[in-house]
Motif scaffolding. Structure first.
Motif, mmCIF file in Angstrom:
data_model
loop_
_atom_site.group_PDB
_atom_site.id
_atom_site.type_symbol
_atom_site.label_atom_id
_atom_site.label_comp_id
_atom_site.label_asym_id
_atom_site.label_seq_id
_atom_site.Cartn_x
_atom_site.Cartn_y
_atom_site.Cartn_z
ATOM 1 N N ASP A 96 0.809 -1.225 0.000
ATOM 2 C CA ASP A 96 0.000 0.000 0.000
ATOM 3 C C ASP A 96 0.842 1.276 0.000
ATOM 4 O O ASP A 96 0.673 2.140 0.851
ATOM 5 C CB ASP A 96 -0.976 -0.042 1.186
ATOM 6 C CG ASP A 96 -1.978 -1.170 1.056
ATOM 7 O OD1 ASP A 96 -3.090 -0.928 0.559
ATOM 8 O OD2 ASP A 96 -1.626 -2.331 1.410
ATOM 9 N N HIS A 152 0.842 3.466 -2.523
ATOM 10 C CA HIS A 152 -0.024 4.530 -3.065
ATOM 11 C C HIS A 152 0.774 5.780 -3.436
ATOM 12 O O HIS A 152 0.445 6.892 -2.984
ATOM 13 C CB HIS A 152 -1.099 4.900 -2.038
ATOM 14 C CG HIS A 152 -2.138 3.843 -1.807
ATOM 15 N ND1 HIS A 152 -3.058 3.469 -2.759
ATOM 16 C CD2 HIS A 152 -2.413 3.083 -0.700
ATOM 17 C CE1 HIS A 152 -3.864 2.525 -2.259
ATOM 18 N NE2 HIS A 152 -3.488 2.262 -1.009
ATOM 19 N N ASP A 201 -1.641 -2.155 -4.259
ATOM 20 C CA ASP A 201 -1.957 -0.741 -4.052
ATOM 21 C C ASP A 201 -0.703 0.110 -4.183
ATOM 22 O O ASP A 201 -0.293 0.818 -3.259
ATOM 23 C CB ASP A 201 -2.669 -0.509 -2.711
ATOM 24 C CG ASP A 201 -4.174 -0.781 -2.789
ATOM 25 O OD1 ASP A 201 -4.644 -1.226 -3.857
ATOM 26 O OD2 ASP A 201 -4.886 -0.546 -1.788
ATOM 27 N N HIS A 212 -6.739 -0.765 -5.929
ATOM 28 C CA HIS A 212 -6.533 0.572 -6.523
ATOM 29 C C HIS A 212 -5.806 0.485 -7.865
ATOM 30 O O HIS A 212 -6.036 1.301 -8.751
ATOM 31 C CB HIS A 212 -5.749 1.460 -5.551
ATOM 32 C CG HIS A 212 -6.595 2.009 -4.453
ATOM 33 N ND1 HIS A 212 -7.256 3.219 -4.555
ATOM 34 C CD2 HIS A 212 -6.902 1.507 -3.235
ATOM 35 C CE1 HIS A 212 -7.931 3.440 -3.440
ATOM 36 N NE2 HIS A 212 -7.739 2.421 -2.612
ATOM 37 N N HIS A 234 -3.763 -4.070 2.121
ATOM 38 C CA HIS A 234 -5.103 -3.531 1.927
ATOM 39 C C HIS A 234 -5.682 -2.797 3.143
ATOM 40 O O HIS A 234 -6.295 -1.747 2.989
ATOM 41 C CB HIS A 234 -6.086 -4.624 1.468
ATOM 42 C CG HIS A 234 -7.450 -4.104 1.154
ATOM 43 N ND1 HIS A 234 -7.672 -3.183 0.149
ATOM 44 C CD2 HIS A 234 -8.660 -4.332 1.726
ATOM 45 C CE1 HIS A 234 -8.972 -2.885 0.104
ATOM 46 N NE2 HIS A 234 -9.592 -3.558 1.047
ATOM 47 N N HIS A 265 -4.233 -1.351 5.662
ATOM 48 C CA HIS A 265 -3.419 -0.234 6.191
ATOM 49 C C HIS A 265 -3.279 -0.328 7.712
ATOM 50 O O HIS A 265 -3.257 0.686 8.401
ATOM 51 C CB HIS A 265 -4.008 1.129 5.806
ATOM 52 C CG HIS A 265 -3.982 1.398 4.337
ATOM 53 N ND1 HIS A 265 -3.939 2.671 3.794
ATOM 54 C CD2 HIS A 265 -4.010 0.559 3.261
ATOM 55 C CE1 HIS A 265 -3.936 2.602 2.477
ATOM 56 N NE2 HIS A 265 -3.990 1.329 2.124
HETATM 57 FE FE LIG Z 1 -4.392 0.548 0.146
#
Ligand SMILES: [Fe+2]
Ligand SMILES: [Fe+2]
Length: 242
Positions: free
Chosen positions: A8, A10, A41, A73, A178, A180
């Motif tokens: 994650d 991002h 992600d 995402h 996922h 977090h």
């Molecule tokens: Fe995420």
């Protein structure tokens, strides 16, 4: 053998913290792992310019072998096609003398729910079959609910069946992201390790950005969580393979 598991990141989102992002790159490069696992992600909306950022970011991490899988995402807006273009495989496999690793794409385009699909169960069974090696399955979505993350959502629709396959195969580790929020569950002989977000402030409650380091030496695995914010480390798991 040393592995690092991040999730994650991002890189293109408003929640991404560049200072943390750079710190993660520097910390991992100093750890000099053999394998980097990135459990999805990477981006936020699955768009082309975001993938460029993700590639640039991951290129800065100097690890020979990278196992990268998509998250929900990354699959948005046909991002799953870009993912395949850029990273080639949505179901990567790696094996050496001591580990077997299989990455599974659990994302579904334009929805956040997870799904593995029964057509992939045999892939898990056939790929993670060497009982003498540490066998790792990585997928973006959590297979068991994670505490402190609110109403349960997005868990793979077939989580129960995937858990059964993991149990029957005797998978040692299932590495996910996922939610977090870092967490470990153990069921029978399988540890389910959910990594937190490594580089964003999209944190749950008082959670913190972090990633995990997995050291396998002489049949013993030690997992250490690194807090990216204050650089503190804590051992979260130690077990000997049998
Ligand atoms: Fe995420
Ligand atoms: Fe996600």
């Amino acid at each position: 053998m040393r592995m690092v598991h991040i999730s994650d990141i991002h890189v293109s989102s408003q929640y991404y913290v560049p200072e943390w992002g750079q710190k993660v790159v520097d910390l991992i490069n100093n750890l000099d792992p053999d394998v980097l696992i990135v459990s999805g992600d990477l981006v936020y909306e699955g768009l082309m310019h975001e993938y460029d950022q993700a590639v640039e970011y991951l290129d800065a991490i100097k690890v020979r072998k990278k196992i990268i899988i998509p998250g929900n995402h990354d699959a948005r807006n046909e991002g799953y096609r870009l993912f395949e273009e850029v990273f080639e495989k949505r179901f990567p496999v790696y094996e050496n003398g001591v580990v077997q690793i299989l990455g599974i794409d659990s994302s579904e385009p334009d929805i956040s729910d997870g799904h593995v699909g029964r057509e992939n169960y045999s892939l898990i069974e056939e790929t993670l079959s060497d009982l003498d090696k540490l066998r790792i399955l990585t997928l973006h979505h959590h297979l068991i609910p994670i505490p402190g993350t609110g109403r349960e959502r997005h868990i793979p629709l077939d989580a129960g069946d995937v858990l059964k396959v993991c149990h029957d195969v005797g998978v040692n580790l299932v590495l996910s992201g996922h939610k977090h929020r870092p967490w470990i569950w153990c069921m029978e002989d399988t540890y389910f390790i959910t990594a937190g977000t490594a580089t964003t402030r999209r944190l749950k409650g008082r959670s913190y950005p972090c990633f995990n380091v997995l050291d396998l030496e002489g049949g013993e695995l030690v997992v250490t969580e690194v807090n990216v914010s204050d650089e503190s480390k804590k051992e979260i798991l130690r077990f000997r393979m049998h």
